[in-house]
Design an enzyme around this catalytic site. Structure first.
Site, PDB file in Angstrom:
ATOM      1  N   LYS A  66       0.839  -1.207   0.000  1.00 12.53           N
ATOM      2  CA  LYS A  66       0.000   0.000   0.000  1.00 12.53           C
ATOM      3  C   LYS A  66       0.874   1.257   0.000  1.00 12.53           C
ATOM      4  O   LYS A  66       0.656   2.173  -0.799  1.00 12.53           O
ATOM      5  CB  LYS A  66      -0.892   0.014   1.253  1.00 12.53           C
ATOM      6  CG  LYS A  66      -1.553   1.364   1.508  1.00 12.53           C
ATOM      7  CD  LYS A  66      -2.398   1.378   2.760  1.00 12.53           C
ATOM      8  CE  LYS A  66      -1.661   1.629   4.046  1.00 12.53           C
ATOM      9  NZ  LYS A  66      -1.426   3.042   4.408  1.00 12.53           N
ATOM     10  N   ASN A  67       1.855   1.283   0.894  1.00 16.12           N
ATOM     11  CA  ASN A  67       2.601   2.530   1.072  1.00 16.12           C
ATOM     12  C   ASN A  67       3.620   2.793  -0.036  1.00 16.12           C
ATOM     13  O   ASN A  67       4.238   3.856  -0.076  1.00 16.12           O
ATOM     14  CB  ASN A  67       3.269   2.559   2.454  1.00 16.12           C
ATOM     15  CG  ASN A  67       2.219   2.745   3.542  1.00 16.12           C
ATOM     16  OD1 ASN A  67       1.066   3.059   3.246  1.00 16.12           O
ATOM     17  ND2 ASN A  67       2.609   2.552   4.796  1.00 16.12           N
ATOM     18  N   CYS A 120      -4.745  12.530  12.953  1.00 18.65           N
ATOM     19  CA  CYS A 120      -5.495  11.287  12.802  1.00 18.65           C
ATOM     20  C   CYS A 120      -5.343  10.491  14.083  1.00 18.65           C
ATOM     21  O   CYS A 120      -4.737  10.962  15.037  1.00 18.65           O
ATOM     22  CB  CYS A 120      -5.064  10.511  11.572  1.00 18.65           C
ATOM     23  SG  CYS A 120      -3.521   9.651  11.782  1.00 18.65           S
ATOM     24  N   ARG A 145       0.507  14.587  13.018  1.00 17.32           N
ATOM     25  CA  ARG A 145       0.985  14.401  11.646  1.00 17.32           C
ATOM     26  C   ARG A 145       0.975  15.680  10.802  1.00 17.32           C
ATOM     27  O   ARG A 145       0.266  15.774   9.797  1.00 17.32           O
ATOM     28  CB  ARG A 145       0.199  13.281  10.965  1.00 17.32           C
ATOM     29  CG  ARG A 145       0.229  11.996  11.766  1.00 17.32           C
ATOM     30  CD  ARG A 145      -0.481  10.877  11.100  1.00 17.32           C
ATOM     31  NE  ARG A 145       0.276  10.287  10.014  1.00 17.32           N
ATOM     32  CZ  ARG A 145      -0.151   9.267   9.267  1.00 17.32           C
ATOM     33  NH1 ARG A 145      -1.342   8.769   9.513  1.00 17.32           N
ATOM     34  NH2 ARG A 145       0.574   8.781   8.308  1.00 17.32           N
ATOM     35  N   ASP A 176       4.692   0.618  11.886  1.00 20.45           N
ATOM     36  CA  ASP A 176       3.513  -0.061  11.337  1.00 20.45           C
ATOM     37  C   ASP A 176       3.407  -1.519  11.780  1.00 20.45           C
ATOM     38  O   ASP A 176       2.424  -2.188  11.462  1.00 20.45           O
ATOM     39  CB  ASP A 176       3.522   0.013   9.798  1.00 20.45           C
ATOM     40  CG  ASP A 176       3.255   1.425   9.303  1.00 20.45           C
ATOM     41  OD1 ASP A 176       2.810   2.267  10.100  1.00 20.45           O
ATOM     42  OD2 ASP A 176       3.512   1.680   8.111  1.00 20.45           O
ATOM     43  N   ARG A 213      -8.554  -0.521   4.367  1.00 27.53           N
ATOM     44  CA  ARG A 213      -7.691   0.492   3.746  1.00 27.53           C
ATOM     45  C   ARG A 213      -6.343  -0.098   3.392  1.00 27.53           C
ATOM     46  O   ARG A 213      -5.686   0.384   2.480  1.00 27.53           O
ATOM     47  CB  ARG A 213      -7.464   1.652   4.726  1.00 27.53           C
ATOM     48  CG  ARG A 213      -8.706   2.428   5.035  1.00 27.53           C
ATOM     49  CD  ARG A 213      -8.376   3.606   5.890  1.00 27.53           C
ATOM     50  NE  ARG A 213      -7.311   4.388   5.248  1.00 27.53           N
ATOM     51  CZ  ARG A 213      -6.728   5.421   5.785  1.00 27.53           C
ATOM     52  NH1 ARG A 213      -7.097   5.839   6.966  1.00 27.53           N
ATOM     53  NH2 ARG A 213      -5.788   6.090   5.139  1.00 27.53           N
TER      54      ARG A 213
HETATM   55  N1  EPU Z   1       6.381  14.734  10.617  1.00 25.23           N
HETATM   56  C1  EPU Z   1       6.432  16.074  10.912  1.00 25.23           C
HETATM   57  N2  EPU Z   1       6.316  16.969   9.888  1.00 25.23           N
HETATM   58  C2  EPU Z   1       6.174  16.566   8.585  1.00 25.23           C
HETATM   59  C3  EPU Z   1       6.130  15.205   8.287  1.00 25.23           C
HETATM   60  C4  EPU Z   1       6.244  14.297   9.330  1.00 25.23           C
HETATM   61  O1  EPU Z   1       6.564  16.473  12.072  1.00 25.23           O
HETATM   62  O2  EPU Z   1       6.075  17.434   7.699  1.00 25.23           O
HETATM   63  C5  EPU Z   1       6.477  13.753  11.705  1.00 25.23           C
HETATM   64  C6  EPU Z   1       5.170  12.963  11.874  1.00 25.23           C
HETATM   65  O3  EPU Z   1       4.223  13.666  12.635  1.00 25.23           O
HETATM   66  C7  EPU Z   1       5.657  11.701  12.542  1.00 25.23           C
HETATM   67  C8  EPU Z   1       7.041  11.489  11.913  1.00 25.23           C
HETATM   68  O4  EPU Z   1       7.422  12.763  11.376  1.00 25.23           O
HETATM   69  O5  EPU Z   1       5.779  11.897  13.913  1.00 25.23           O
HETATM   70  C9  EPU Z   1       7.093  10.446  10.819  1.00 25.23           C
HETATM   71  O6  EPU Z   1       6.082  10.687   9.866  1.00 25.23           O
HETATM   72  P1  EPU Z   1       6.236  10.315   8.327  1.00 25.23           P
HETATM   73  O7  EPU Z   1       6.144  11.569   7.538  1.00 25.23           O
HETATM   74  O8  EPU Z   1       7.441   9.468   8.140  1.00 25.23           O
HETATM   75  O9  EPU Z   1       4.920   9.448   8.106  1.00 25.23           O
HETATM   76  P2  EPU Z   1       3.923   9.520   6.873  1.00 25.23           P
HETATM   77  O10 EPU Z   1       4.671   9.726   5.629  1.00 25.23           O
HETATM   78  O11 EPU Z   1       2.805  10.407   7.210  1.00 25.23           O
HETATM   79  C10 EPU Z   1       4.117   6.973   6.299  1.00 25.23           C
HETATM   80  C11 EPU Z   1       3.185   5.815   6.174  1.00 25.23           C
HETATM   81  C12 EPU Z   1       2.659   5.428   7.537  1.00 25.23           C
HETATM   82  C13 EPU Z   1       3.873   5.044   8.403  1.00 25.23           C
HETATM   83  C14 EPU Z   1       4.869   6.216   8.457  1.00 25.23           C
HETATM   84  C15 EPU Z   1       6.132   5.901   9.220  1.00 25.23           C
HETATM   85  C16 EPU Z   1       2.225   6.104   3.988  1.00 25.23           C
HETATM   86  C17 EPU Z   1       1.049   6.422   3.153  1.00 25.23           C
HETATM   87  N3  EPU Z   1       2.069   6.195   5.304  1.00 25.23           N
HETATM   88  O12 EPU Z   1       3.369   8.039   6.882  1.00 25.23           O
HETATM   89  O13 EPU Z   1       1.842   4.285   7.362  1.00 25.23           O
HETATM   90  O14 EPU Z   1       3.449   4.725   9.703  1.00 25.23           O
HETATM   91  O15 EPU Z   1       5.230   6.597   7.125  1.00 25.23           O
HETATM   92  O16 EPU Z   1       6.769   4.803   8.676  1.00 25.23           O
HETATM   93  O17 EPU Z   1       3.272   5.748   3.471  1.00 25.23           O
HETATM   94  C18 EPU Z   1       0.124   2.768   7.861  1.00 25.23           C
HETATM   95  O18 EPU Z   1       0.352   2.225   6.770  1.00 25.23           O
HETATM   96  O19 EPU Z   1      -0.614   2.250   8.738  1.00 25.23           O
HETATM   97  C19 EPU Z   1       0.737   4.057   8.150  1.00 25.23           C
HETATM   98  C20 EPU Z   1       0.283   4.895   9.084  1.00 25.23           C
END
Ligand code: EPU
Length: 421
Positions: free
Chosen positions: A22-23, A118, A123, A307, A399
Site C-alpha cells: 500500500k505505502n 489522525c 501528523r 507499522d 484500507r
Molecule cells: N512529521 C512532521 N512533519 C512533517 C512530516 C512528518 O513532524 O512534515 C512527523 C510525523 O508527525 C511523525 C514522523 O514525522 O511523527 C514520521 O512521519 P512520516 O512523515 O514518516 O509518516 P507519513 O509519511 O505520514 C508513512 C506511512 C505510515 C507510516 C509512516 C512511518 C504512507 C502512506 N504512510 O506516513 O503508514 O506509519 O510513514 O513509517 O506511506 C500505515 O500504513 O498504517 C501508516 C500509518
C-alpha cells in the site's frame, strides 16, 4: 458497515502470497501526475486507499482504468486539467498530500486540503512545505486549504529534513525530478517504499541516485515519459502473517518477498523464539518453543517499523515474561492497548512505553478497531483468544490489508466477515 468474527484457538499453517505494498502504491500512483503520457502500474493491491487515490486522480481530471482481474492501473497523464485535492478525499486519506510535489512540479499550482491529525498523531506537513519553499514555491494556508504556487517553476535545492519523514521524502523527490537543476536530499527516509518510488520514477526517465540511503541526489529533467512499474511487495502485510503463524503456534510461509525488506521485524521474531527460514523470495516462521519476551523500539528504516508495533504487542501478550515496547514515531499509537486489555491482555502504558506481561489467557470479546495496524493487532489477538472475538469498524483494515480474512481462512483461521448492525 462490516465486522469480523473470529473463533480463536486454531494454529495456522500454510503459505500466503504477499500483495503489492500500500505505502509504495500510493506515492507511485500520484507520481503518474508527473507525465503527460499513459502510465501502467502493476501489482496494485485491492484496497480502499487505492480507490481513494483513484478518486483524487479523477478529481484532477486524469483518466484512470483499474483492470481488476490482473490488478493493473492505467493512468493517462495527458488529461490532467485541475489542481485541487478536495477536503472530502484528503479527509479519508492523508496520503493525498502527495499530490502537492507532483502538481507544483508539473502545473506550478496546487490546492490541497490541509490534512488534519489522525488517530495515531498530529501528523503535520511542515517538512513538505518548508522543502518546497526552498525550491521556489510559496504557500497560502487559508480556510483549511494549502494553496501552493511556483510561477517560475521549481528549482533544484539542497534540502535537509529535520527528521527522515517518509511522506516528505516522497513528495520532495517527486518535485525534484522535474525541477530545474540538481537537488540533494539529506536525512531522507530510507524505507523500501522510497526505493520503489525511485525505481518507478526512473522508469519515467528521472535521474536519481542514492535512494535507500539518507542522501538522495536528483538531476532534474524537463519532462518525463510514461511510467511502467510493478509495485514492490508489502513488508508490513508479510510480517503480520508471520506473527499470525507464531502467535497461533503454527507455521506460515510468506511468498513473493525477500527478508531484506524486513530485517528488523525478522530479528524480533527470532528473539521471541520463532524458527525462521529464509528463501530467495519467501520467508517461513515456525513456532518451536514457548515465546520469549522482547524489547522493541520503533524507528525509521532500517529500525523496527511503527507499522508493526501493534501486531508485535499482540505477540508480546503470549510471551512469557515482560516485554517493553517503545513508540518513537507517532505520539498516539497505543490506541489498540485498551482494546487488547478488553481481551485479557496485561499492558501498562508509561509515556511512550508499553509494558506487556505474558502469557495472558485471552478470551473473546467485542472490540473496536481504531486504525489500520490496530485492527491487525486485534485480529492476531482474536486468533488466540478463547471463544469468539468480534472486531468492529474494520473499514480501517480494508484500507490496507488485501482480503485479509480470505488469506487467513486459507491458512486455517476461523474468521468471518459479517454485516454489523
Ligand atoms: N512529521 C512532521 N512533519 C512533517 C512530516 C512528518 O513532524 O512534515 C512527523 C510525523 O508527525 C511523525 C514522523 O514525522 O511523527 C514520521 O512521519 P512520516 O512523515 O514518516 O509518516 P507519513 O509519511 O505520514 C508513512 C506511512 C505510515 C507510516 C509512516 C512511518 C504512507 C502512506 N504512510 O506516513 O503508514 O506509519 O510513514 O513509517 O506511506 C500505515 O500504513 O498504517 C501508516 C500509518
Amino acid at each position: 458497515m462490516d465486522r469480523l468474527r473470529i473463533i480463536g484457538g486454531t494454529p495456522l499453517f500454510g503459505s500466503v502470497e504477499i500483495s503489492g505494498a500500500k505505502n509504495a502504491a500510493l506515492p507511485i500512483l500520484f507520481a503518474s501526475i508527473l507525465s503527460n503520457q499513459k502510465s501502467v502500474i502493476q501489482n496494485i493491491p485491492l484496497l480502499a486507499d487505492i480507490n481513494t487515490t483513484l478518486k483524487v486522480l479523477d478529481a484532477l481530471g486524469m483518466k484512470t482504468l483499474f483492470k481488476l482481474e490482473n490488478q493493473v492501473i492505467e493512468i493517462d497523464g495527458a488529461s490532467l486539467n485541475a489542481h485541487e485535492a478536495p477536503y472530502e478525499l484528503v479527509r479519508t486519506m492523508r496520503a493525498s498530500i502527495l499530490v502537492l510535489g507532483p502538481l507544483l512540479a508539473r502545473k506550478r499550482i496546487a490546492r490541497v486540503s490541509l490534512p488534519g491529525g489522525c488517530a495515531i498523531g498530529a501528523r503535520p506537513v511542515n517538512f513538505h512545505l518548508a522543502a518546497l519553499e526552498k525550491m521556489g514555491a510559496h504557500f497560502k494556508i487559508e480556510s483549511g486549504y494549502i494553496d501552493g504556487f511556483a510561477p517560475q517553476g521549481l528549482k533544484g535545492a539542497e534540502i535537509e529534513f529535520p527528521f527522515p519523514s517518509v511522506g516528505a521524502t516522497e513528495n520532495i523527490l517527486m518535485a525534484c525530478v522535474l525541477a530545474e537543476g540538481k537537488s540533494i536530499l539529506r536525512n531522507a527516509a530510507c524505507e523500501p517504499e522510497i526505493v520503489d518510488l525511485a525505481k518507478a520514477l526512473r522508469s519515467m526517465g528521472a535521474k536519481i541516485s542514492g535512494e535507500g540511503t539518507p542522501t538522495i541526489h536528483i538531476d532534474g529533467v524537463s519532462s518525463l515519459q510514461a511510467m511502467n512499474h510493478a509495485i514492490a511487495p508489502d513488508r508490513i502485510e508479510a510480517a503480520t502473517f508471520l506473527c499470525a503463524g507464531l502467535i497461533t503456534r503454527g507455521k506460515i510461509t510468506v511468498r513473493g518477498i525477500s527478508a531484506d525488506f524486513m530485517r528488523s521485524a525478522i530479528d524480533h521474531l527470532k528473539k521471541s523464539g520463532a524458527l525462521i527460514t529464509e528463501g530467495k523470495n519467501e520467508i517461513t516462521a515456525e513456532y518451536s518453543q514457548e515465546l520469549a519476551p522482547f524489547h522493541l523500539v520503533t524507528e525509521p528504516f532500517p529500525g523496527f517499523p511503527t507499522d508493526m508495533q501493534a501486531q508485535f504487542m499482540a505477540l508480546a501478550t503470549q510471551s512469557r515474561g515482560k516485554s517493553k515496547i517503545s513508540e518513537t514515531i507517532f505520539e498516539n499509537r497505543f490506541m489498540h492497548v485498551p482494546e487488547l486489555i478488553r481481551l485479557g491482555a496485561k499492558i501498562e502504558i508509561k509515556g511512550n512505553e508499553a509494558l506487556v506481561s505474558g502469557p495472558a489467557a485471552l478470551s473473546g470479546a467485542t472490540v473496536m478497531a481504531t486504525d489500520l495496524r490496530a485492527s491487525a493487532s486485534l485480529i492476531l489477538a482474536g486468533l488466540v483468544a478463547e471463544g469468539e472475538t468480534i472486531i468492529r469498524r474494520i473499514y480501517h483494515l480494508d484500507r490496507g490489508y488485501e482480503q485479509i480474512e480470505l488469506k487467513l481462512s486459507k491458512l486455517g483461521a476461523q474468521i468471518f466477515r459479517e454485516k454489523d448492525k
